[in-house]
Design a protein around this motif. Structure first.
Motif, mmCIF file in Angstrom:
data_model
loop_
_atom_site.group_PDB
_atom_site.id
_atom_site.type_symbol
_atom_site.label_atom_id
_atom_site.label_comp_id
_atom_site.label_asym_id
_atom_site.label_seq_id
_atom_site.Cartn_x
_atom_site.Cartn_y
_atom_site.Cartn_z
ATOM 1 N N SER A 332 0.155 4.642 12.596
ATOM 2 C CA SER A 332 0.818 4.367 11.313
ATOM 3 C C SER A 332 2.345 4.359 11.435
ATOM 4 N N ILE A 333 2.877 5.072 12.421
ATOM 5 C CA ILE A 333 4.345 5.121 12.542
ATOM 6 C C ILE A 333 4.955 3.727 12.756
ATOM 7 N N PRO A 334 4.519 2.998 13.800
ATOM 8 C CA PRO A 334 5.129 1.677 13.956
ATOM 9 C C PRO A 334 4.861 0.740 12.780
ATOM 10 N N ILE A 335 3.690 0.860 12.174
ATOM 11 C CA ILE A 335 3.378 -0.036 11.057
ATOM 12 C C ILE A 335 4.309 0.240 9.874
ATOM 13 N N THR A 336 4.399 1.517 9.499
ATOM 14 C CA THR A 336 5.261 1.828 8.356
ATOM 15 C C THR A 336 6.723 1.566 8.700
ATOM 16 N N TYR A 337 7.069 1.814 9.973
ATOM 17 C CA TYR A 337 8.457 1.576 10.373
ATOM 18 C C TYR A 337 8.788 0.089 10.265
ATOM 19 N N TYR A 338 7.830 -0.725 10.674
ATOM 20 C CA TYR A 338 8.036 -2.168 10.574
ATOM 21 C C TYR A 338 8.300 -2.568 9.120
ATOM 22 N N TYR A 339 7.454 -2.061 8.241
ATOM 23 C CA TYR A 339 7.622 -2.432 6.836
ATOM 24 C C TYR A 339 8.837 -1.764 6.196
ATOM 25 N N TYR A 340 9.226 -0.639 6.784
ATOM 26 C CA TYR A 340 10.455 0.006 6.316
ATOM 27 C C TYR A 340 11.642 -0.925 6.593
ATOM 28 N N LEU A 341 11.663 -1.517 7.787
ATOM 29 C CA LEU A 341 12.741 -2.425 8.158
ATOM 30 C C LEU A 341 12.598 -3.778 7.467
ATOM 31 N N ASN A 342 11.356 -4.170 7.206
ATOM 32 C CA ASN A 342 11.112 -5.467 6.585
ATOM 33 C C ASN A 342 10.311 -5.308 5.307
ATOM 34 N N PRO A 343 10.988 -4.914 4.235
ATOM 35 C CA PRO A 343 10.253 -4.739 2.969
ATOM 36 C C PRO A 343 9.553 -6.042 2.588
ATOM 37 N N VAL A 344 8.407 -5.880 1.950
ATOM 38 C CA VAL A 344 7.619 -7.064 1.617
ATOM 39 C C VAL A 344 8.124 -7.659 0.306
ATOM 40 N N PRO A 345 8.605 -8.907 0.333
ATOM 41 C CA PRO A 345 9.054 -9.510 -0.915
ATOM 42 C C PRO A 345 7.857 -9.774 -1.821
ATOM 43 N N LEU A 346 8.058 -9.502 -3.092
ATOM 44 C CA LEU A 346 6.952 -9.712 -4.029
ATOM 45 C C LEU A 346 7.154 -11.032 -4.746
ATOM 46 N N GLU A 347 6.044 -11.615 -5.143
ATOM 47 C CA GLU A 347 6.121 -12.880 -5.869
ATOM 48 C C GLU A 347 5.269 -12.787 -7.119
ATOM 49 N N GLY A 348 5.430 -13.766 -7.960
ATOM 50 C CA GLY A 348 4.552 -13.874 -9.123
ATOM 51 C C GLY A 348 4.909 -12.913 -10.235
ATOM 52 N N ASP A 349 3.891 -12.555 -11.024
ATOM 53 C CA ASP A 349 4.115 -11.771 -12.232
ATOM 54 C C ASP A 349 4.682 -10.395 -11.940
ATOM 55 N N ALA A 350 4.149 -9.778 -10.865
ATOM 56 C CA ALA A 350 4.612 -8.435 -10.526
ATOM 57 C C ALA A 350 6.114 -8.464 -10.281
ATOM 58 N N ALA A 351 6.560 -9.459 -9.542
ATOM 59 C CA ALA A 351 7.978 -9.574 -9.226
ATOM 60 C C ALA A 351 8.786 -9.762 -10.499
ATOM 61 N N LYS A 352 8.254 -10.582 -11.394
ATOM 62 C CA LYS A 352 8.966 -10.877 -12.629
ATOM 63 C C LYS A 352 9.120 -9.622 -13.484
ATOM 64 N N THR A 353 8.018 -8.872 -13.566
ATOM 65 C CA THR A 353 8.066 -7.619 -14.326
ATOM 66 C C THR A 353 9.125 -6.700 -13.740
ATOM 67 N N MET A 354 9.130 -6.626 -12.409
ATOM 68 C CA MET A 354 10.088 -5.734 -11.773
ATOM 69 C C MET A 354 11.512 -6.185 -12.044
ATOM 70 N N ILE A 355 11.757 -7.486 -11.957
ATOM 71 C CA ILE A 355 13.099 -7.999 -12.221
ATOM 72 C C ILE A 355 13.511 -7.655 -13.646
ATOM 73 N N ASP A 356 12.572 -7.832 -14.563
ATOM 74 C CA ASP A 356 12.876 -7.513 -15.953
ATOM 75 C C ASP A 356 13.197 -6.035 -16.135
ATOM 76 N N MET A 357 12.552 -5.203 -15.333
ATOM 77 C CA MET A 357 12.809 -3.769 -15.432
ATOM 78 C C MET A 357 14.073 -3.368 -14.678
ATOM 79 N N GLY A 358 14.677 -4.338 -14.030
ATOM 80 C CA GLY A 358 15.898 -4.034 -13.292
ATOM 81 C C GLY A 358 15.626 -3.471 -11.917
#
Ligand SMILES: Nc1ncnc2c1ncn2[C@@H]1O[C@H](COP(=O)(O)OP(=O)(O)O)[C@@H](O)[C@H]1O
Ligand SMILES: [Mg+2]
Lengths: 405, 230
Positions: A332-358
């Motif tokens: 899990s260390i390398p996996i989480t570390y990878y995603y720590y360095l490369n956050p996953v961009p979100l798309e769609g409604d979830a992303a929109k909600t988040m943008i609206d929430m700031g």
């Protein structure tokens, strides 16, 4: 010595069984670590949004300002408060602000905005404001100019070099009005800030609002959120009325509640996950012991003390847990570390909600050490719990029934 | 000289329906170097008797005194150590530890006794050679035939240099060739180390080799006869 050898070989007598048992712990740990990393990542990003972009870890203002955020409740920054802040070793930096509402107009458009008077150098050290300058240049202390957030600039249809008019109410009801050139455009990763912020040097701002030397707040930074509790309690004991200090947690109770609620939900899910694993492994161990009842009886019959036998069984159980947990954490260390360095961009409604929430529309991961070792501790405790059974069995096994079985 | 004295040995099983007197007041002595068969039909109490004698099953009443020690007065820990140092067991179904090789099975008990490595290795080698499978020292039990496994079991029983060896139907799972060679082996060991052997059996081939035959039925001694054999 021999005990270890026997335990080790027993584990590989039915390799698939050990692999399945350890494997279930492995996936449990992996899943749980991944989940926790994601959870903590999202909390950290939320806290960062709030803290590092704008509010700081703590703010000092007057009690009146806390009640009613008007320009009339601002204060004059004096030596004693300064001394208290500078004496607190955990405070890495602080910056003064004068903040108030005003209308901002370009040629034929007007919008309500938040005007923030800042010390450009200190502000940059605390919130790193400079790095959000997308066009134009950052402010310097003696400028009589503004930085305007990108969405607001778009709305007003102004660019670098254009001028805007600010007008509203100043200190004690005096009319506040001024014309300022736009020195730069700010593009924050937070949509909330992009819609309404205008920054200007503290002096200009104090002039605009006819509030010379006055501040609405002091924003304090720490190295990280772990320093907060002790620094806060220390400062709270020293700061006396009419001043007061508040942490981001107190300023944003909604965010804290959301994090706590989310943590509880996560804990519930992880508990269920581990409960399933516990009973799975317990089943394996029950099977392992009952299959070997006769063999265990023979060992005691020919002279092995029961405590030695219980050690063998304990080592076996423990090893299944250790193997699964270690593999789970290592993977899990390398996996989480990878995603720590490369956050996953979100798309769609979830992303929109988040943008609206700031909130930035990314899925962030955390690599805080406790994410990993808490899993290890949990599996260790589960394993101890499970190992109780074979240990009791080693002490209570009836020789005659074991040998006759 | 009596190494084992048994007085009024009794075992009563209280099952829900009936009370079974599996061993019903046995008095008997065994001497050093005996080669004795406990004979009787199935259910006559041989296993129960042997288990009480070997410190595996607690008597309802009576005494087992081995080399002056009242076995059933020992604490459970002392009893385990007592078995380790004084009694060798050979079981009907071999009961070797499956994850250990033939050699390790023999060495295991010497490990428990805390014997030094050099002595362990040497004795293991000697014993496995003596039982005729010196070349299978590194084989796991599952790779050995029943006869070979029982030879390892005899070597294991001898490893701790016990006063006597208890064997509960040791030949019941063996064919006649294996039975004969195992009997020969045990009789050889009996002579070589002067170790006492006590078998429970209803196998005529074993009975024919015994120097003393104790017949029990319904938990009681029916007859006790000695024979001169060579
Ligand atoms: N655990 C037990 N509970 C009840 N009865 C038992 C138990 N063990 C043995 N017995 C009974 O004790 C008697 C003697 O059994 P056992 O010593 O095994 O005889 P043998 O070895 O000569 O075949 C039998 O009647 C058997 O059913
Ligand atoms: Mg029997």
């Amino acid at each position: 010595m021999k005990i270890f050898t026997i335990a080790w070989r027993n584990l590989w007598r039915k390799p698939w069984r050990t692999v399945i048992s350890s494997g279930s712990i492995f996936f449990g740990v992996l899943l749980s670590t991944f989940m926790t990393s994601m959870q903590y990542g999202s909390y950290e990003s939320m806290i960062n949004n709030v803290v590092k972009f704008y509010s700081g870890y703590m703010q000092i203002f007057t009690e009146d300002y806390h009640e009613n955020k008007t320009i009339n409740n601002t204060f004059i920054f004096n030596g004693s408060i300064k001394q208290i802040i500078e004496d607190e070793p955990k405070v890495t930096n602080y910056t003064p602000r004068l903040e108030y509402f005003s209308l901002a107009s370009s040629e034929n458009l007007t919008k309500g905005s938040i005007i923030i008077g800042i010390d450009p150098i200190r502000e940059n050290m605390v919130t790193g404001l400079k790095k959000w300058v997308e066009k134009g240049r950052y402010l310097s202390k003696d400028d009589d100019a503004v930085l305007i957030a990108t969405d607001l600039a778009k709305y007003l249809n102004v660019g670098v070099g254009d001028t805007i008019v600010l007008y509203g109410q100043g200190y004690h009801g005096v009319l506040a009005a001024g014309i300022y050139p736009v020195k730069g455009i700010l593009n924050f990763p937070s949509p909330e800030l992009n819609k309404q912020f205008i920054y200007m040097p503290l002096n200009s701002c104090q002039q605009l609002f006819s509030a010379p030397n006055r501040l609405s707040s002091l924003v304090l930074m720490l190295h990280d959120n772990y320093q907060l509790p002790s620094a806060l309690s220390h400062l709270k004991s020293k700061i006396k009325p009419p001043f007061m200090i508040r942490s981001w947690e107190e300023l944003q109770p909604g965010l804290v509640q959301m994090i706590e609620g989310d943590k509880a939900g996560g804990l519930f899910m992880k508990s269920i996950l581990y409960l399933i694993i516990t009973f799975g492994i317990l089943g394996t161990i029950l099977m392992m012991v009952s299959e070997r009842k006769r063999e265990l009886g023979v060992m005691i019959a020919i002279g092995m003390q029961r405590y030695l036998l219980s050690r063998i069984l304990f080592i076996e159980t423990f090893f299944i847990g250790l193997l699964g947990a270690a593999a789970g954490i290592i993977v899990s260390i390398p996996i989480t570390y990878y995603y720590y360095l490369n956050p996953v961009p979100l798309e769609g409604d979830a992303a929109k909600t988040m943008i609206d929430m700031g909130i930035e529309p990314y899925m962030y991961f955390s690599i805080q050490p406790d994410i990993y070792y808490v899993q290890a501790v949990v599996v260790f405790i589960i394993t101890l719990f499970i190992a109780v059974y074979p240990v009791i069995k080693a002490y209570t096994l009836s020789l005659t029934s074991a040998l006759r079985s | 000289m009596n190494v084992i004295e048994i007085k009024g040995l009794t075992k009563i099983y209280n099952t829900s329906e009936v009370i079974v007197k599996a061993v019903n007041g046995i008095d008997i002595n065994f001497e050093k170097g005996e080669f004795t068969a406990i004979v009787g039909p199935s259910g006559s109490g041989k296993t129960t008797f042997l288990n009480m004698l070997g410190g595996l099953d607690k008597p309802t009443s009576g005494k087992v005194i081995i080399g002056g020690v009242d076995v059933w007065k020992l604490s459970s820990r002392q009893l385990i150590d007592f078995r380790m140092n004084n009694i060798g067991f050979v079981f009907q179904s071999y009961n070797l530890i499956p994850v250990l090789t033939a050699g390790e099975n023999v060495e295991f008990i010497m490990h428990l006794q805390g014997k030094p490595k050099k002595e362990r290795k040497q004795r293991t080698k000697d014993l496995l050679e003596a039982v005729g499978i010196g070349n299978r020292i590194n084989a796991r039990p599952s790779k050995l035939s029943g006869g070979q496994q029982q030879r390892v079991a005899v070597a294991r029983a001898l490893a701790s240099k016990p006063e006597f060896i208890l064997a509960d139907e040791p030949t019941a799972n063996l064919d006649s060739t294996a039975t004969n060679s195992l009997l020969e082996l045990m009789s050889k060991m009996n002579k070589k180390y002067n170790t006492t052997f006590i078998f429970a059996t209803h196998d005529q081939r074993v009975i024919d080799k015994a120097h003393r035959i104790v017949t029990i039925e319904d938990g009681k001694i029916l007859s006790d006869e000695c024979f001169e054999r060579d």
